[in-house]
Design a protein around this motif. Structure first.
Motif, PDB file in Angstrom:
ATOM      1  N   MET A 132       0.761  -1.298  -0.152  1.00  0.00           N
ATOM      2  CA  MET A 132      -0.077   0.003  -0.002  1.00  0.00           C
ATOM      3  C   MET A 132       0.905   1.147   0.179  1.00  0.00           C
ATOM      4  O   MET A 132       2.004   1.435   0.616  1.00  0.00           O
ATOM      5  N   LYS A 133       0.372   2.323  -0.655  1.00  0.00           N
ATOM      6  CA  LYS A 133       1.079   3.823  -0.997  1.00  0.00           C
ATOM      7  C   LYS A 133      -0.002   4.629  -0.394  1.00  0.00           C
ATOM      8  O   LYS A 133      -0.985   4.282  -0.468  1.00  0.00           O
ATOM      9  N   TYR A 134       0.386   5.438  -0.090  1.00  0.00           N
ATOM     10  CA  TYR A 134      -0.176   6.790   0.301  1.00  0.00           C
ATOM     11  C   TYR A 134       0.017   8.044  -0.001  1.00  0.00           C
ATOM     12  O   TYR A 134       1.476   8.122   0.234  1.00  0.00           O
ATOM     13  N   ASP A 135      -0.531   9.198  -0.026  1.00  0.00           N
ATOM     14  CA  ASP A 135       0.021  10.589   0.257  1.00  0.00           C
ATOM     15  C   ASP A 135      -0.985  11.298   1.136  1.00  0.00           C
ATOM     16  O   ASP A 135      -2.434  11.002   0.933  1.00  0.00           O
ATOM     17  N   LEU A 136      -0.648  12.591   1.741  1.00  0.00           N
ATOM     18  CA  LEU A 136      -1.455  13.101   2.479  1.00  0.00           C
ATOM     19  C   LEU A 136      -1.109  14.733   2.293  1.00  0.00           C
ATOM     20  O   LEU A 136       0.079  15.180   2.322  1.00  0.00           O
ATOM     21  N   LEU A 137      -2.232  15.383   1.717  1.00  0.00           N
ATOM     22  CA  LEU A 137      -2.237  16.698   1.535  1.00  0.00           C
ATOM     23  C   LEU A 137      -2.673  17.332   2.731  1.00  0.00           C
ATOM     24  O   LEU A 137      -3.841  17.191   3.140  1.00  0.00           O
ATOM     25  N   THR A 138      -1.992  18.365   3.405  1.00  0.00           N
ATOM     26  CA  THR A 138      -2.762  19.237   4.642  1.00  0.00           C
ATOM     27  C   THR A 138      -2.478  20.497   4.192  1.00  0.00           C
ATOM     28  O   THR A 138      -1.361  20.957   4.035  1.00  0.00           O
ATOM     29  N   ILE A 139      -3.366  21.451   4.422  1.00  0.00           N
ATOM     30  CA  ILE A 139      -3.626  22.771   4.307  1.00  0.00           C
ATOM     31  C   ILE A 139      -3.922  23.326   5.415  1.00  0.00           C
ATOM     32  O   ILE A 139      -4.945  23.070   5.994  1.00  0.00           O
ATOM     33  N   LYS A 140      -3.223  24.269   5.941  1.00  0.00           N
ATOM     34  CA  LYS A 140      -3.460  25.158   7.072  1.00  0.00           C
ATOM     35  C   LYS A 140      -3.637  26.631   7.090  1.00  0.00           C
ATOM     36  O   LYS A 140      -2.581  27.296   6.385  1.00  0.00           O
ATOM     37  N   GLU A 141      -4.860  27.156   7.396  1.00  0.00           N
ATOM     38  CA  GLU A 141      -4.909  28.545   7.359  1.00  0.00           C
ATOM     39  C   GLU A 141      -5.108  29.469   8.471  1.00  0.00           C
ATOM     40  O   GLU A 141      -5.937  28.755   9.171  1.00  0.00           O
ATOM     41  N   GLN A 142      -4.397  30.326   8.791  1.00  0.00           N
ATOM     42  CA  GLN A 142      -4.736  31.230   9.780  1.00  0.00           C
ATOM     43  C   GLN A 142      -5.146  32.754   9.260  1.00  0.00           C
ATOM     44  O   GLN A 142      -4.204  33.403   8.809  1.00  0.00           O
ATOM     45  N   THR A 143      -6.340  32.980   9.334  1.00  0.00           N
ATOM     46  CA  THR A 143      -6.791  34.360   8.666  1.00  0.00           C
ATOM     47  C   THR A 143      -7.541  35.400   9.800  1.00  0.00           C
ATOM     48  O   THR A 143      -8.150  34.885  10.664  1.00  0.00           O
ATOM     49  N   GLN A 144      -7.085  36.615   9.717  1.00  0.00           N
ATOM     50  CA  GLN A 144      -7.675  37.700  10.474  1.00  0.00           C
ATOM     51  C   GLN A 144      -8.206  38.516   9.388  1.00  0.00           C
ATOM     52  O   GLN A 144      -7.929  38.863   8.405  1.00  0.00           O
ATOM     53  N   THR A 145      -9.621  38.716   9.709  1.00  0.00           N
ATOM     54  CA  THR A 145     -10.427  39.420   8.711  1.00  0.00           C
ATOM     55  C   THR A 145     -11.162  40.548   9.288  1.00  0.00           C
ATOM     56  O   THR A 145     -11.573  40.599  10.401  1.00  0.00           O
ATOM     57  N   LEU A 146     -11.024  41.780   8.640  1.00  0.00           N
ATOM     58  CA  LEU A 146     -11.771  43.035   9.057  1.00  0.00           C
ATOM     59  C   LEU A 146     -12.659  43.232   8.214  1.00  0.00           C
ATOM     60  O   LEU A 146     -12.407  43.453   6.795  1.00  0.00           O
ATOM     61  N   LYS A 147     -14.163  43.635   8.471  1.00  0.00           N
ATOM     62  CA  LYS A 147     -15.356  43.853   7.608  1.00  0.00           C
ATOM     63  C   LYS A 147     -15.752  45.183   7.657  1.00  0.00           C
ATOM     64  O   LYS A 147     -15.738  45.767   8.746  1.00  0.00           O
ATOM     65  N   ILE A 148     -16.066  45.742   6.408  1.00  0.00           N
ATOM     66  CA  ILE A 148     -16.821  46.820   6.563  1.00  0.00           C
ATOM     67  C   ILE A 148     -18.186  46.920   5.927  1.00  0.00           C
ATOM     68  O   ILE A 148     -18.359  46.357   4.941  1.00  0.00           O
ATOM     69  N   GLU A 149     -18.929  47.305   6.555  1.00  0.00           N
ATOM     70  CA  GLU A 149     -20.444  47.084   5.845  1.00  0.00           C
ATOM     71  C   GLU A 149     -21.106  48.614   5.980  1.00  0.00           C
ATOM     72  O   GLU A 149     -21.305  48.974   7.258  1.00  0.00           O
ATOM     73  N   GLY A 150     -21.468  48.966   5.028  1.00  0.00           N
ATOM     74  CA  GLY A 150     -22.303  50.301   5.218  1.00  0.00           C
ATOM     75  C   GLY A 150     -21.466  51.454   5.603  1.00  0.00           C
ATOM     76  O   GLY A 150     -21.925  52.015   6.555  1.00  0.00           O
ATOM     77  N   ASN A 151     -20.235  51.570   5.209  1.00  0.00           N
ATOM     78  CA  ASN A 151     -19.313  52.790   5.820  1.00  0.00           C
ATOM     79  C   ASN A 151     -19.051  52.565   7.094  1.00  0.00           C
ATOM     80  O   ASN A 151     -18.116  53.291   7.775  1.00  0.00           O
TER      81      ASN A 151
END
Length: 408
Positions: A1-20
């Protein structure tokens, strides 16, 4: 048996603007994992949001992986490599917040909404057949739409930019002011042939990009089948596919198969000549060629063939210099919803467009439809390819070409 493992890590800081109004920043930490297990010339998949032990993912692939998909085209060669992209400037989100408040105050006739997000991205692919690759980088995305208080439209314009330094983002916003200042002035136009600059100049290339895929090309399922090595377009046209460019968020130097390009970018069209095709391991095996590292893979999907990042190579003049030599030109800021037929003819509505005369923006264009074809767009009707992107953070040069412009 063979395998591979894809791992994606995201650390996100978001600032939103709504109606000014600015909302509080939000933080998101997300891990996504995708396993491929290879047995008896078949591949079985398993995926999870959140981290899980390797043994659990292998068990999942046995329980939920179904009957499997044929896999007879081998694996990426053994390779261990780690790359770290440049870091974003510190306090970029705070800079965006301070600048946005001043920007909103400067244009009281508009309502602004959008976001700024700072993302740290880590992606790795490890296997038991000798692949151990990882890439890391940072990027800031800013999306900003605006609505005129007097016109009553749902949306009247937008800015989208991606960068590592707020000075670059600021330049994009300052350029947008050119449109905001003339937005209330709609220019009356009549249907005619005239020069058009697409801010996203790859949009009319739908049928051409199909022809770059080795499977479609060899099956004859594309407009330019059988024309590899032939001169197709103007000598001003060189198209490349870039895989790795961490300055614009292209952080992964390997593809979904674990292939790393020998030469990046891949030159697809050189001085008008159709030069190269793209392939992943599957199609490279079938047609007896080398993979170009174009296997696209999401964490919960198999590998699919696709372009990494298509762009035009720079011309000799900036787009402003080009437009200074043109009496009147339409700048298509947003043109989506278009389509191409089997002959490569293309038409699209222009949602946001502006009229330039001798390089000066004089007002907003009415609702338009533009028509061309990939042969004309890059051939007889081509005026120029710019040496720069339309904004500071646009990575592809702009194309100016003569088109049929229809006033809706």
């Amino acid at each position: 048996m063979k395998y591979d493992l894809l791992t994606i890590k995201e650390q996100t800081q978001t600032l939103k603007i709504e109606g000014n109004k600015l909302n509080a920043a939000k933080n998101l930490n997300l891990t996504k994992q995708g396993l491929r297990r290879f047995e008896n010339n078949k591949v079985f998949h398993a995926s999870r949001i959140g981290e899980a032990p390797l043994e659990q993912l292998i068990t999942d692939s046995k329980e939920w992986g179904g009957p499997g998909v044929p896999h007879e085209f081998g694996f990426a060669p053994e390779r261990t490599e780690k790359r770290n992209g440049p870091l974003a400037k510190k306090d970029l989100i705070q800079e965006f917040q301070d600048y946005t408040l001043k920007y909103i105050d400067k244009y009281p006739n508009f309502v602004f909404s959008g976001y700024a997000s700072m993302t740290k991205l880590q992606q790795s692919l490890i296997s038991n057949y000798g692949v151990d690759l990882s890439a890391a980088g940072e990027i800031c995305d800013v999306g900003f739409s605006y609505q005129s208080k007097s016109l009553g439209n749902m949306v009247d314009g937008f800015v989208w930019t991606r960068a590592l330094d707020f000075n670059d983002i600021k330049q994009d916003f300052e350029q947008e002011e050119e449109f905001l200042r003339v937005h209330e002035n709609e220019i009356k136009l009549q249907s005619a042939r005239m020069p058009v600059l697409f801010v996203d100049s790859t949009e009319p290339l739908q049928k051409l990009t199909d022809s770059f895929e080795v499977n479609r090309y060899n099956e004859g399922a594309c407009v330019f089948a059988g024309k590899l090595g032939q001169k197709l377009f103007s000598e001003k046209i060189t198209l490349i596919d870039q895989a790795y460019d961490p300055k614009i968020g292209l952080n992964s130097f390997f593809d979904g198969d674990g292939m790393v390009r020998k030469n990046d970018p891949v030159v697809l069209v050189e001085n008008g000549t159709f030069k190269s095709l793209i392939s992943d391991l599957r199609w490279a095996k079938k047609y007896g060629i080398e993979s170009t590292g174009n296997g696209y893979r999401e964490y919960n999907r198999g590998v699919q063939l696709g372009l990494r990042s298509l762009r035009f190579a720079p011309g000799k003049q900036t787009w402003r210099q080009i437009l200074k030599g043109i009496d009147r030109c339409i700048v298509a800021v947003l043109a989506v919803g278009g389509d191409s037929n089997e002959l490569g003819e293309y038409s699209t509505p222009v949602q946001f467009g502006y009229v330039f005369e001798k390089g000066e923006c004089i007002g907003r264009a009415p609702q338009l439809t533009v028509k061309t074809s990939v042969n004309n767009f890059l051939g007889d009707d081509l005026i120029a390819v710019s040496s720069d992107g339309f904004t500071k953070t646009k990575f592809s040069s702009s194309v100016v070409s003569e088109m049929d412009v229809l006033v809706n």
